[in-house]
Design a protein around this motif. Structure first.
Motif, mmCIF file in Angstrom:
data_model
loop_
_atom_site.group_PDB
_atom_site.id
_atom_site.type_symbol
_atom_site.label_atom_id
_atom_site.label_comp_id
_atom_site.label_asym_id
_atom_site.label_seq_id
_atom_site.Cartn_x
_atom_site.Cartn_y
_atom_site.Cartn_z
ATOM 1 N N ILE A 1 0.874 -1.183 0.000
ATOM 2 C CA ILE A 1 0.000 0.000 0.000
ATOM 3 C C ILE A 1 0.907 1.227 0.000
ATOM 4 C CG2 ILE A 1 -1.862 1.218 1.197
ATOM 5 C CD1 ILE A 1 -2.450 -1.377 2.735
ATOM 6 N N PRO A 2 0.825 2.080 -1.038
ATOM 7 C CA PRO A 2 1.728 3.243 -1.076
ATOM 8 C C PRO A 2 1.496 4.169 0.123
ATOM 9 C CG PRO A 2 0.404 3.097 -3.092
ATOM 10 C CD PRO A 2 -0.067 2.012 -2.183
ATOM 11 N N VAL A 3 2.571 4.666 0.700
ATOM 12 C CA VAL A 3 2.500 5.494 1.907
ATOM 13 C C VAL A 3 2.472 6.979 1.524
ATOM 14 C CG1 VAL A 3 3.832 6.154 3.971
ATOM 15 C CG2 VAL A 3 3.639 3.745 3.341
ATOM 16 N N MET A 4 1.584 7.759 2.153
ATOM 17 C CA MET A 4 1.462 9.211 1.967
ATOM 18 C C MET A 4 1.333 9.594 0.479
ATOM 19 S SD MET A 4 3.986 10.736 4.951
ATOM 20 C CE MET A 4 3.192 12.349 4.972
ATOM 21 N N LEU A 5 0.579 8.782 -0.242
ATOM 22 C CA LEU A 5 0.477 8.988 -1.688
ATOM 23 C C LEU A 5 -0.093 10.369 -2.051
ATOM 24 C CD1 LEU A 5 0.759 7.930 -4.552
ATOM 25 C CD2 LEU A 5 -1.418 6.745 -4.291
ATOM 26 N N ASP A 6 -1.154 10.806 -1.359
ATOM 27 C CA ASP A 6 -1.752 12.110 -1.692
ATOM 28 C C ASP A 6 -0.737 13.229 -1.493
ATOM 29 O OD1 ASP A 6 -4.090 10.887 -2.206
ATOM 30 O OD2 ASP A 6 -5.067 11.423 -0.309
ATOM 31 N N GLU A 7 -0.004 13.142 -0.383
ATOM 32 C CA GLU A 7 0.981 14.176 -0.075
ATOM 33 C C GLU A 7 2.128 14.149 -1.099
ATOM 34 O OE1 GLU A 7 -0.298 11.990 2.017
ATOM 35 O OE2 GLU A 7 -1.013 12.979 3.826
ATOM 36 N N VAL A 8 2.551 12.945 -1.497
ATOM 37 C CA VAL A 8 3.622 12.821 -2.499
ATOM 38 C C VAL A 8 3.178 13.495 -3.797
ATOM 39 C CG1 VAL A 8 4.804 11.152 -4.031
ATOM 40 C CG2 VAL A 8 4.749 10.768 -1.553
ATOM 41 N N LEU A 9 1.933 13.207 -4.214
ATOM 42 C CA LEU A 9 1.454 13.779 -5.484
ATOM 43 C C LEU A 9 1.352 15.296 -5.388
ATOM 44 C CD1 LEU A 9 -1.286 11.231 -6.587
ATOM 45 C CD2 LEU A 9 0.977 11.557 -7.596
ATOM 46 N N SER A 10 0.875 15.813 -4.250
ATOM 47 C CA SER A 10 0.725 17.274 -4.229
ATOM 48 C C SER A 10 2.080 17.958 -4.138
ATOM 49 C CB SER A 10 -0.270 17.752 -3.168
ATOM 50 O OG SER A 10 0.188 17.376 -1.928
ATOM 51 N N GLN A 11 3.069 17.329 -3.512
ATOM 52 C CA GLN A 11 4.404 17.967 -3.460
ATOM 53 C C GLN A 11 5.152 17.824 -4.787
ATOM 54 O OE1 GLN A 11 5.501 19.894 -1.091
ATOM 55 N NE2 GLN A 11 3.761 19.501 0.245
ATOM 56 N N LEU A 12 5.009 16.673 -5.437
ATOM 57 C CA LEU A 12 5.711 16.461 -6.722
ATOM 58 C C LEU A 12 5.034 17.260 -7.833
ATOM 59 C CD1 LEU A 12 8.086 14.706 -7.888
ATOM 60 C CD2 LEU A 12 6.339 13.066 -8.599
ATOM 61 N N ALA A 13 3.714 17.400 -7.733
ATOM 62 C CA ALA A 13 2.914 18.153 -8.705
ATOM 63 C C ALA A 13 3.229 17.780 -10.157
ATOM 64 C CB ALA A 13 3.120 19.661 -8.492
ATOM 65 N N PRO A 14 3.034 16.500 -10.530
ATOM 66 C CA PRO A 14 3.369 16.086 -11.899
ATOM 67 C C PRO A 14 2.553 16.843 -12.941
ATOM 68 C CG PRO A 14 2.301 14.276 -10.683
ATOM 69 C CD PRO A 14 2.485 15.393 -9.720
ATOM 70 N N ALA A 15 3.199 17.197 -14.046
ATOM 71 C CA ALA A 15 2.525 17.966 -15.100
ATOM 72 C C ALA A 15 2.784 17.303 -16.450
ATOM 73 C CB ALA A 15 3.058 19.397 -15.107
ATOM 74 N N ALA A 16 1.851 17.528 -17.383
ATOM 75 C CA ALA A 16 1.943 16.904 -18.714
ATOM 76 C C ALA A 16 3.227 17.348 -19.415
ATOM 77 C CB ALA A 16 0.718 17.305 -19.540
ATOM 78 N N GLY A 17 3.825 16.405 -20.146
ATOM 79 C CA GLY A 17 4.988 16.711 -20.975
ATOM 80 C C GLY A 17 6.298 16.701 -20.200
ATOM 81 N N GLU A 18 6.238 16.515 -18.860
ATOM 82 C CA GLU A 18 7.473 16.581 -18.075
ATOM 83 C C GLU A 18 8.016 15.163 -17.816
ATOM 84 O OE1 GLU A 18 7.969 20.569 -17.070
ATOM 85 O OE2 GLU A 18 7.060 19.999 -15.155
ATOM 86 N N THR A 19 9.273 15.123 -17.319
ATOM 87 C CA THR A 19 9.949 13.844 -17.117
ATOM 88 C C THR A 19 10.321 13.691 -15.645
ATOM 89 O OG1 THR A 19 10.834 14.007 -19.340
ATOM 90 C CG2 THR A 19 11.923 12.436 -17.886
ATOM 91 N N TYR A 20 9.935 12.549 -15.066
ATOM 92 C CA TYR A 20 10.142 12.319 -13.639
ATOM 93 C C TYR A 20 10.935 11.036 -13.404
ATOM 94 C CZ TYR A 20 6.639 15.901 -13.265
ATOM 95 O OH TYR A 20 5.981 17.090 -13.391
#
Ligand SMILES: C[S@@+](CC[C@H](N)C(=O)[O-])C[C@H]1O[C@@H](n2cnc3c(N)ncnc32)[C@H](O)[C@@H]1O
Length: 314
Positions: A4-23
């Motif tokens: 079960i991924p831990v702190m997933l919502d917080e990870v997504l809001s801090q990373l803020a992935p956007a279209a066209g970008e590379t992670y």
């Protein structure tokens, strides 16, 4: 059992992935973060894991996100070289979810758990010396230092002595054998923590050079991230978090001001390369801990690469 991924919502809001970008997801594991990042934005994701089983399990996700997810088997401490080989020199974000996955903990044969019998292995990558090798070969004082430094085990000397006495009788090759030797010399704690917890953590950290890996990854992140790029790290114990916290303080120019008596003067303060996004580490919500006890000790720190290196102001 899945992870079960831990702190997933917080990870997504801090990373803020956007279209066209590379992670980069430096700890692919069960692919929980990877899937969520790819679903959140039409981006490209490189993902590293040193465990061949995690990479093999990820094949289905690679097919599900055709051309957008690329898996690399290797250590995240080596991310600069691993990505360079793929022609990647810049990233818009990096996430690290340190430690073990539930798959690794729950599979007794991997040797991480003192509750299940298995070979005393503990190698995430299945390469190099095992925990059994360390327990068989380290001199007593080095064994004690390892348990103290990486497990913060106050009874390290007593445990090391018991291990050395036991290995003179017969080789220590299994998890339950080692757990029973430790239980013989460490009294049960009032908080119910298993007496072998700290020693197993220490051996695991040493077998996998986990703290060295984190330091190398943080240094590499500063080189790889584009201006504005984000670094998000989830750690699970104080030794990991201390390294991340020190890096954040240094890299955001918040290191204590040098003394005015320092002959190098105020210029000795390093340039800030990151802006701190989490002034204090974020902790999981109570509801998450209730649902996933493994989240209990998680701490999340996030930072953002500055557009240019700023000299810190005195
Ligand atoms: C906590 S799990 C990650 C779980 C993942 N975030 C998810 O949502 O499924 C950590 C993973 O990182 C991997 N790992 C730990 N240290 C590593 C390192 N130095 N290099 C590469 N992978 C590492 C482990 O093998 C494990 O699969």
């Amino acid at each position: 059992m899945s992870h079960i991924p831990v702190m997933l919502d917080e990870v997504l809001s801090q990373l803020a992935p956007a279209a066209g970008e590379t992670y980069l997801d430096g700890t692919f594991g069960g692919g929980g973060y990877a899937r969520a990042i790819l679903e959140r934005a039409d981006c490209t994701l490189w993902a590293i894991d040193r465990d061949p089983a995690a990479i093999a399990r990820g094949a289905a996700l690679v097919s599900a996100f055709t051309g957008r997810l690329h898996l690399i088997e290797g250590s995240f401490g080596n991310m600069l070289d691993l990505l360079k080989r793929e022609g990647i020199a810049r990233l818009d974000g990096i996430v690290l979810d340190l430690g073990l996955s539930s798959y690794q903990i729950d599979e007794g044969a991997r040797g991480f758990s003192f509750r299940q019998d298995g070979d005393l292995d503990m190698r995430m990558s299945l390469a190099g010396p095992t925990a059994a090798d360390l327990v068989a070969e380290l001199p007593e004082h080095e064994l004690a230092d390892t348990l103290f430094q990486f497990g913060e085990e106050k009874l390290s000397r007593r445990i090391a002595r018991a291990i050395v006495a036991a290995r003179a009788e017969a080789p220590i090759t299994t998890t339950l054998q080692l757990a029973s030797i430790i239980r013989g010399v460490v009294p049960p704690s009032r908080d119910g923590i298993h007496p072998a917890t700290r020693s197993f953590q220490a051996l695991r950290i040493r077998v996998n050079d986990e703290l060295g890996e984190i330091s190398r990854a943080l240094g590499a992140a500063a080189t790889l991230l584009n201006p504005g790029g984000r670094l998000v790290v989830v750690s699970f114990h104080s030794l990991e978090d201390r390294i991340v916290k020190r890096f954040v303080i240094g890299a955001s120019g918040r290191a204590p001001a040098p003394s005015r008596h320092d002959p190098r003067g105020l210029a000795a303060r390093p340039a800030a390369r990151f802006k701190l996004l989490t002034p204090r580490a974020l902790r999981p919500r109570e509801s998450e801990i209730a649902n996933n006890p493994r989240a209990r000790s998680a701490r999340l720190r996030a930072m953002q690469r500055l557009t240019q290196d700023f000299e810190a102001r005195p």
